[in-house]
Design a protein around this motif. Structure first.
Motif, PDB file in Angstrom:
ATOM      1  N   PHE A 215     -22.281 -44.147   9.867  1.00 53.47           N
ATOM      2  CA  PHE A 215     -23.474 -43.255   9.088  1.00 53.47           C
ATOM      3  C   PHE A 215     -24.417 -43.253  10.253  1.00 53.47           C
ATOM      4  O   PHE A 215     -25.210 -44.331  10.521  1.00 53.47           O
ATOM      5  CB  PHE A 215     -23.583 -43.671   7.803  1.00 53.47           C
TER       6      PHE A 215
ATOM      7  N   ASP B  79     -25.587 -38.993   3.568  1.00 53.61           N
ATOM      8  CA  ASP B  79     -26.646 -38.126   3.994  1.00 53.61           C
ATOM      9  C   ASP B  79     -27.606 -37.989   2.968  1.00 53.61           C
ATOM     10  O   ASP B  79     -28.575 -37.788   3.121  1.00 53.61           O
ATOM     11  CB  ASP B  79     -26.021 -37.174   5.007  1.00 53.61           C
ATOM     12  N   ALA B  80     -27.030 -37.397   2.208  1.00 56.63           N
ATOM     13  CA  ALA B  80     -27.713 -36.780   0.800  1.00 56.63           C
ATOM     14  C   ALA B  80     -28.430 -37.748   0.169  1.00 56.63           C
ATOM     15  O   ALA B  80     -29.463 -37.756  -0.120  1.00 56.63           O
ATOM     16  CB  ALA B  80     -26.731 -35.994  -0.130  1.00 56.63           C
TER      17      ALA B  80
ATOM     18  N   TYR C 149     -13.611 -33.445  -1.678  1.00 53.48           N
ATOM     19  CA  TYR C 149     -13.915 -32.737  -0.559  1.00 53.48           C
ATOM     20  C   TYR C 149     -14.130 -31.112  -0.846  1.00 53.48           C
ATOM     21  O   TYR C 149     -14.268 -30.276   0.169  1.00 53.48           O
ATOM     22  CB  TYR C 149     -12.695 -32.805   0.243  1.00 53.48           C
TER      23      TYR C 149
ATOM     24  N   SER D 124     -28.434 -37.122   9.417  1.00 50.23           N
ATOM     25  CA  SER D 124     -28.587 -35.827  10.147  1.00 50.23           C
ATOM     26  C   SER D 124     -30.070 -35.452  10.180  1.00 50.23           C
ATOM     27  O   SER D 124     -30.875 -36.094   9.639  1.00 50.23           O
ATOM     28  CB  SER D 124     -28.034 -34.759   9.433  1.00 50.23           C
TER      29      SER D 124
ATOM     30  N   VAL E 102     -17.996 -31.784  -0.818  1.00 51.57           N
ATOM     31  CA  VAL E 102     -18.710 -32.707   0.234  1.00 51.57           C
ATOM     32  C   VAL E 102     -17.627 -32.663   1.362  1.00 51.57           C
ATOM     33  O   VAL E 102     -16.187 -32.886   1.270  1.00 51.57           O
ATOM     34  CB  VAL E 102     -18.854 -33.971  -0.516  1.00 51.57           C
ATOM     35  N   ALA E 103     -18.027 -32.719   2.384  1.00 58.75           N
ATOM     36  CA  ALA E 103     -17.368 -32.629   3.765  1.00 58.75           C
ATOM     37  C   ALA E 103     -16.731 -33.854   4.149  1.00 58.75           C
ATOM     38  O   ALA E 103     -15.758 -34.082   4.549  1.00 58.75           O
ATOM     39  CB  ALA E 103     -18.155 -32.054   4.874  1.00 58.75           C
ATOM     40  N   SER E 104     -17.442 -34.910   3.622  1.00 58.20           N
ATOM     41  CA  SER E 104     -16.999 -36.474   3.867  1.00 58.20           C
ATOM     42  C   SER E 104     -18.005 -37.382   3.432  1.00 58.20           C
ATOM     43  O   SER E 104     -18.686 -37.000   2.788  1.00 58.20           O
ATOM     44  CB  SER E 104     -17.118 -36.503   5.501  1.00 58.20           C
ATOM     45  N   LYS E 105     -17.544 -38.806   3.431  1.00 52.38           N
ATOM     46  CA  LYS E 105     -18.255 -39.716   2.820  1.00 52.38           C
ATOM     47  C   LYS E 105     -19.580 -39.774   3.373  1.00 52.38           C
ATOM     48  O   LYS E 105     -20.543 -39.946   2.620  1.00 52.38           O
ATOM     49  CB  LYS E 105     -17.356 -41.151   2.873  1.00 52.38           C
ATOM     50  N   ASN E 106     -19.619 -39.497   4.529  1.00 52.20           N
ATOM     51  CA  ASN E 106     -21.035 -39.677   5.391  1.00 52.20           C
ATOM     52  C   ASN E 106     -22.131 -38.506   4.980  1.00 52.20           C
ATOM     53  O   ASN E 106     -23.125 -38.915   4.895  1.00 52.20           O
ATOM     54  CB  ASN E 106     -20.620 -39.782   6.817  1.00 52.20           C
ATOM     55  N   GLU E 107     -21.589 -37.537   4.515  1.00 55.09           N
ATOM     56  CA  GLU E 107     -22.233 -36.225   4.092  1.00 55.09           C
ATOM     57  C   GLU E 107     -23.081 -36.814   2.651  1.00 55.09           C
ATOM     58  O   GLU E 107     -24.093 -36.399   2.273  1.00 55.09           O
ATOM     59  CB  GLU E 107     -21.570 -35.115   3.835  1.00 55.09           C
TER      60      GLU E 107
ATOM     61  N   ARG F 209     -22.320 -31.232  -7.037  1.00 53.21           N
ATOM     62  CA  ARG F 209     -22.867 -32.099  -5.795  1.00 53.21           C
ATOM     63  C   ARG F 209     -23.717 -33.283  -6.309  1.00 53.21           C
ATOM     64  O   ARG F 209     -23.710 -34.300  -5.903  1.00 53.21           O
ATOM     65  CB  ARG F 209     -23.058 -31.363  -4.950  1.00 53.21           C
TER      66      ARG F 209
END
Lengths: 214, 214
Positions: A123, A65-66, A54, A126, A57-62, A18
């Motif tokens: 985006f 977010d990171a 995937y 979170s 990571v759940a999505s590109k936005n995640e 990750r």
DNA sequence: GTCTATACACCGATAGAC
DNA sequence: GTCTATCGGTGTATAGAC
């Protein structure tokens, strides 16, 4: 139990992957721009096919977010790291902080863009990613309070002034110092106004003798 | 000649269609965001198929370009429109301009984003589209010179301060007034600093008696 | 001249084989 | 976990109808 150590090792490996992904995303962002980051390019750099991402990571936005959380955490730790170097003098301390923020921003415009501008279409950071940003603001409020600057308006103004210098610098003279050299003047200007505004309401010490630091 | 009038009529029709397209683009941008504008959605609103847009526009970026030029022209004309309402007093005049800019920005965040932030991936305003923006800056320089503010540093600082207030307002309190109400204070703070900085170098009139206006 | 129809290469995301 | 195949999007381009 052996199961646990194995699970930990697997978890560590997953986390490492990750981190690799996020690091590759930073690379792409710095080379091509924040909005030009694509999953296919990230995957290429970590030696995967795009859909394989995937699995981590759940999505590109995640990923964004990171990156967002990482950037604010970096800044927060940076501020804590220079804690013992903060000048005692109020004006010097304010300039010190402002310069730290300014340099941090100018040093990596893409990072600053992600941190402070809502520029990526879908985006929104979170709550967890936003936490270190809140912590930074709380830190700022506390430190300014140590100098007798407690009014929200006063803190708001200071934030806007420094942000304005950073924005002008990045937008109109990237890589230069045209607005960076106005930092000291801005701090003096701000403090002079502060003393005039709060004169008679809250006594503000010119030196900072009552500040306790470990 | 009949040919000319006909050509003019055709040309007018073409220009009208182009305006329709740009206007539809503004609509989409305000509803969905600047980066979410798609040719297919624009085409839908003007009753076309997406590829038909290319009969009136060379590319999507040309639409952004027209929007960019239009926005700065609007602002420029707005400034000229309020010319006779400018206060004589230096401080009031500065506040007047700042307020005008601030309100213009806050009134249409998408427009401000297009004007002042490089946020759309491939878009760079053309020299022609940039011209009205330059004109605005030249106007600003001239007006500030009328108040004895001629140093580039001083103008730079003023631009950064107001821009900072706008950015903070849009980013942290959209629709509110948390930073907007700091405008007057910022102007006073700036002028006080200016008088102290330039004291002894260039005489600055406190009133503005030597200003000639039509 | 202006439009429709169709296509290309890219994007994020998902399904399912292995 | 990682792959291939694929889906519905996007901007862009062109051929051809009228």
């Amino acid at each position: 139990m052996l199961g646990e150590t194995k699970r930990n090792r697997i978890s560590e490996r997953r986390e490492a992957t990750r981190r690799e992904i996020v690091e590759a995303a930073w690379q792409v962002a710095r080379e091509r721009g924040l909005a030009e980051v694509t999953l296919r390019e990230i995957a290429r750099r970590v030696g995967m096919q795009a859909p394989s991402l995937y699995g981590h990571v759940a999505s590109k936005n995640e990923i964004y977010d990171a990156m967002f959380a990482q950037a604010w955490t970096q800044f927060h730790e940076g501020v804590r790291g220079i804690d013992q170097a903060i000048p005692e003098d109020r004006e010097r301390a304010l300039i010190f902080f402002a310069r730290h923020f300014f340099d941090f921003a100018v040093h990596d415009p893409v990072r600053y863009q992600l941190m402070n501008q809502r520029t990526i279409p879908g985006f929104e950071p979170s709550p967890e990613a936003y936490a270190p940003a809140v912590a930074v603001l709380e830190d700022l409020g506390q430190r300014m309070a140590e100098f007798g600057i407690t009014e929200q308006e006063d803190v708001d103004l200071w934030v806007a002034l420094i942000g304005g210098l950073v924005n002008s610098q990045l937008a109109n003279d990237p890589g230069g110092d045209r607005w960076g050299r106005l930092l000291e003047r801005t701090a003096r200007m701000y403090l002079r106004d502060l003393d005039l505004t709060t004169a008679g309401t809250t006594p503000v010490p010119t030196t900072n003798g009552d500040r306790s630091r470990a």
